[in-house]
Design a protein around this motif. Structure first.
Motif, PDB file in Angstrom:
ATOM      1  N   THR A  74      20.582 -31.689  67.481  1.00  0.00           N
ATOM      2  CA  THR A  74      19.883 -32.676  68.304  1.00  0.00           C
ATOM      3  C   THR A  74      19.296 -33.792  67.427  1.00  0.00           C
ATOM      4  OG1 THR A  74      17.975 -31.216  68.212  1.00  0.00           O
ATOM      5  CG2 THR A  74      19.304 -31.131  70.203  1.00  0.00           C
ATOM      6  N   THR A 118      27.904 -33.740  67.767  1.00  0.00           N
ATOM      7  CA  THR A 118      26.622 -34.462  67.714  1.00  0.00           C
ATOM      8  C   THR A 118      26.778 -35.834  67.034  1.00  0.00           C
ATOM      9  OG1 THR A 118      26.063 -33.218  65.707  1.00  0.00           O
ATOM     10  CG2 THR A 118      25.177 -32.399  67.786  1.00  0.00           C
ATOM     11  N   SER A 143      18.690 -40.384  74.713  1.00  0.00           N
ATOM     12  CA  SER A 143      18.316 -39.102  75.318  1.00  0.00           C
ATOM     13  C   SER A 143      19.485 -38.525  76.111  1.00  0.00           C
ATOM     14  CB  SER A 143      17.085 -39.276  76.209  1.00  0.00           C
ATOM     15  OG  SER A 143      17.343 -40.250  77.187  1.00  0.00           O
ATOM     16  N   ARG A 144      20.185 -39.378  76.842  1.00  0.00           N
ATOM     17  CA  ARG A 144      21.346 -38.890  77.620  1.00  0.00           C
ATOM     18  C   ARG A 144      22.443 -38.394  76.690  1.00  0.00           C
ATOM     19  NH1 ARG A 144      22.793 -43.678  81.345  1.00  0.00           N
ATOM     20  NH2 ARG A 144      21.331 -44.711  79.994  1.00  0.00           N
ATOM     21  N   THR A 177      22.016 -37.120  73.779  1.00  0.00           N
ATOM     22  CA  THR A 177      21.589 -35.846  73.195  1.00  0.00           C
ATOM     23  C   THR A 177      21.886 -34.696  74.147  1.00  0.00           C
ATOM     24  OG1 THR A 177      19.804 -37.077  72.151  1.00  0.00           O
ATOM     25  CG2 THR A 177      19.655 -34.690  72.051  1.00  0.00           C
ATOM     26  N   VAL A 178      21.563 -34.885  75.418  1.00  0.00           N
ATOM     27  CA  VAL A 178      21.819 -33.838  76.415  1.00  0.00           C
ATOM     28  C   VAL A 178      23.319 -33.539  76.494  1.00  0.00           C
ATOM     29  CG1 VAL A 178      21.691 -33.309  78.878  1.00  0.00           C
ATOM     30  CG2 VAL A 178      19.765 -34.400  77.743  1.00  0.00           C
ATOM     31  N   ARG A 179      24.111 -34.596  76.533  1.00  0.00           N
ATOM     32  CA  ARG A 179      25.571 -34.417  76.604  1.00  0.00           C
ATOM     33  C   ARG A 179      26.088 -33.678  75.373  1.00  0.00           C
ATOM     34  NH1 ARG A 179      26.284 -39.601  79.062  1.00  0.00           N
ATOM     35  NH2 ARG A 179      26.316 -40.552  77.008  1.00  0.00           N
ATOM     36  N   VAL A 192      24.522 -31.590  73.380  1.00  0.00           N
ATOM     37  CA  VAL A 192      24.147 -30.172  73.370  1.00  0.00           C
ATOM     38  C   VAL A 192      25.066 -29.393  74.313  1.00  0.00           C
ATOM     39  CG1 VAL A 192      22.337 -28.540  74.005  1.00  0.00           C
ATOM     40  CG2 VAL A 192      21.763 -30.559  72.670  1.00  0.00           C
ATOM     41  N   ALA A 193      25.239 -29.911  75.519  1.00  0.00           N
ATOM     42  CA  ALA A 193      26.082 -29.196  76.503  1.00  0.00           C
ATOM     43  C   ALA A 193      27.506 -29.046  75.970  1.00  0.00           C
ATOM     44  CB  ALA A 193      26.078 -29.959  77.821  1.00  0.00           C
TER      45      ALA A 193
END
Lengths: 266, 287
Positions: B140, B243, B258-259, B261-263, B265-266
């Motif tokens: 992240t 990442t 932020s978006r 980062t979420v993508r 990780v998933a």
């Protein structure tokens, strides 16, 4: 100096029927059908309102993106994109970003040293002495150990200049170098650019070819006595003027606005 | 008149393609999702190949610059996480192994301990848990760091200086992450096996350290060591690539980080689980 000298008459920058797209939005075209030639020793001012596409044109000239169509030659070599084969030509061209664009995790000295460490097979002492010399002429020695976040914008821009000069380029592209500077720093930049253009500088003994973008032609003391070549980017078109008199005679509203109204924030 | 020739629509952007006027239905929604999935896999695959190409081609380029960066990433993704992993190994030993040993003793199946430990800790839980923890702690941070650098124009600054951003920003992270996940997995497995026995010992389980060691050694094969190294390096590579891709390729503005980062990780979790499934097939085929 490398073999590809510009004294042979080969233009430094040569654009023919080039369309420029926006760096941050590659699908958007910001300027079309550009014809532009920069010769060695020129001092260009590239004027235009904010968001007219000056920075994108400069980045295209620096090889950071390829033209959407048309041909672009740097020192006579075709520059299709960020190709490794063109690295030698690209390193002869320095770029000073509007905000300095320094690497936030490195100190100012490390920022200046980075291109030397990456491209030159020099000893640590040689690199350190070169960096110290650059920091000295730009007045950055007291701040050498600080990271960009700990110095003001004025000094960040100077560090960006020192970094661009590290590899001793033949051409320097400066994106709005005077934007946001106070009077003292503005005066320093103008004197420094004069010395660079005249080849009277400690960091390099050859006259540099300079291309400066600006959104402020209203102040007579800034560029009129310095720049011999001038072009305006307005409405997606680049207009090249023979001299300042022709520029002042131009009836284009955008050009007249540049000449009369100082940009917001200055 | 000139303005008419200047396009105001960003036709290349994914947002434009997603807004195209098709009727709304579940089939369309699923179709778009699949299409985006294919685009993502294509982008990630291309980025991975480019990174591998740069790693091989520029192995000896600018070593004074890239060498310290690699060491820093190994420290960041490996050495600095050791205290946390020792704690996790201790907790894992307590939560899983200690209880397993205790229950196997009660049902008289203590002879299967070695096989169960190797199956649960060495082959599955150790590598996957390490990968997920490194993703949470370092992956992240990668997206945020690179996304910020991208949005603030540092990547363009690198290119203007003739420095390949993949060589300078991505390659050290890939090497550091691979080395970090591999070595942390080894530490986690060793710590979990030792602490598990300690918990079992505290519960008066009739098992000597020698028997415990012999069972583990008997259950391990050479394939376990090879596949463990491959799997952990694979996890490290995947996490670093996903990442870095989302940090570098996507955010042109700070509010997109932020978006991204979420993508990231998933997609990293999905990719790691898929790689894990691939290794299960290898284990089953070989075993």
């Amino acid at each position: 100096m490398s073999d590809l000298t510009t004294s042979s008459g080969v233009p430094v920058i040569e654009m023919r029927a080039v369309n420029v797209c926006a760096l941050k939005s590659p699908g958007t075209t910001v300027a079309v059908n550009l014809d532009w030639t920069v010769n060695a020793g020129d001092f260009w001012v590239l004027a235009g309102a904010q968001r007219a596409g000056k920075s994108d044109l400069l980045m295209l000239a620096a090889g950071l993106m390829s033209p959407r169509c048309g041909t672009y030659r740097l020192f006579g070599e075709s520059m299709p994109d960020f190709a490794e084969e063109n690295l030698a030509e690209r390193l002869r061209l320095g770029f000073v970003f509007d905000g300095g664009q320094l690497f936030s995790r490195l100190t100012l000295a490390e920022n200046v040293a980075l291109p030397l460490k990456y491209h030159r097979d020099w000893s640590r002492e040689t690199i350190e002495s070169r960096v110290t010399a650059l920091l000295e002429v730009t007045g950055l020695l007291p701040y050498a150990h600080l990271t960009p976040g700990n110095v003001g914008r004025n000094w960040q821009k100077r560090a960006g200049l020192a970094r661009a000069l590290a590899l001793e380029p033949d051409v320097l592209l400066l994106d709005n170098p005077l934007a946001g500077l106070d009077a003292r720093h503005t005066h320093w930049w103008l004197r420094f650019l004069d010395r660079l253009a005249g080849g009277q500088h400690a960091s390099t003994d050859k006259p540099l070819t300079l291309v400066v973008t600006t959104d402020d032609l209203s102040r007579p003391g800034l560029w009129r006595s310095r720049a011999k070549q001038i072009a305006c980017l307005a409405g997606g078109r680049l207009t090249v003027f023979r001299d300042w008199a022709e520029l002042e005679m131009c009836h284009n509203a955008a050009v007249q606005e540049l000449l009369t109204a100082p940009p917001a924030g200055n | 008149m000139q303005n008419a020739e200047v396009s105001a629509v960003d036709e290349a952007s994914p947002a434009f393609r997603l807004r195209s006027p098709l009727p709304h239905s579940y089939a369309n929604y699923l179709g778009r999702l699949m299409f985006l999935g294919v685009l993502t896999v294509q982008g990630l695959g291309a980025f991975a190949l480019i990174t591998l190409g740069v790693m091989l081609r520029k192995l000896r380029v600018a070593q004074p610059v890239v060498g310290p960066l690699v060491r820093r990433e190994i420290y960041r993704a490996g050495v600095r996480l050791l205290p946390m992993f020792l704690f996790v190994a201790f907790a894992l030993g307590f939560l899983v192994i200690g209880q397993t040993v205790s229950w196997l003793t009660r049902v008289g199946a203590i002879n299967y301990l070695g096989s169960i430990m190797v199956l649960v800790v060495v082959r599955e839980l150790g590598p996957l848990l390490t990968a997920l923890l490194v993703l949470a702690r370092i992956g992240t941070a990668n997206v945020v760091e690179l996304g910020t650098a991208r949005a603030l124009g540092e990547v363009e600054a690198l290119e203007a200086l003739g420095i390949d951003p993949v060589h300078y920003l991505v390659v050290p992270r890939v090497v550091g992450m691979m080395a970090g996940v591999f070595s942390l997995t080894v530490y986690l497995i060793l710590g979990a096996l030792v602490s598990g026995y300690l918990w079992a010992f505290l519960q008066d389980v009739p098992l000597t350290p020698g028997d415990y060691f012999n069972q583990l050694a008997g259950a391990l094969s050479y394939l376990d060591f090879i596949l463990l190294a491959l799997k952990t390096c694979g996890f490290g590579f995947i996490i670093a690539i996903v990442t870095c891709y989302h940090g570098l390729a996507q955010p042109l503005h700070l509010d997109e980080i932020s978006r991204s980062t979420v993508r990231a990780v998933a997609q990293s979790v999905i990719a790691c689980v898929l790689l894990d499934a691939l290794f299960i097939i290898v284990y089953l085929t070989a075993g």
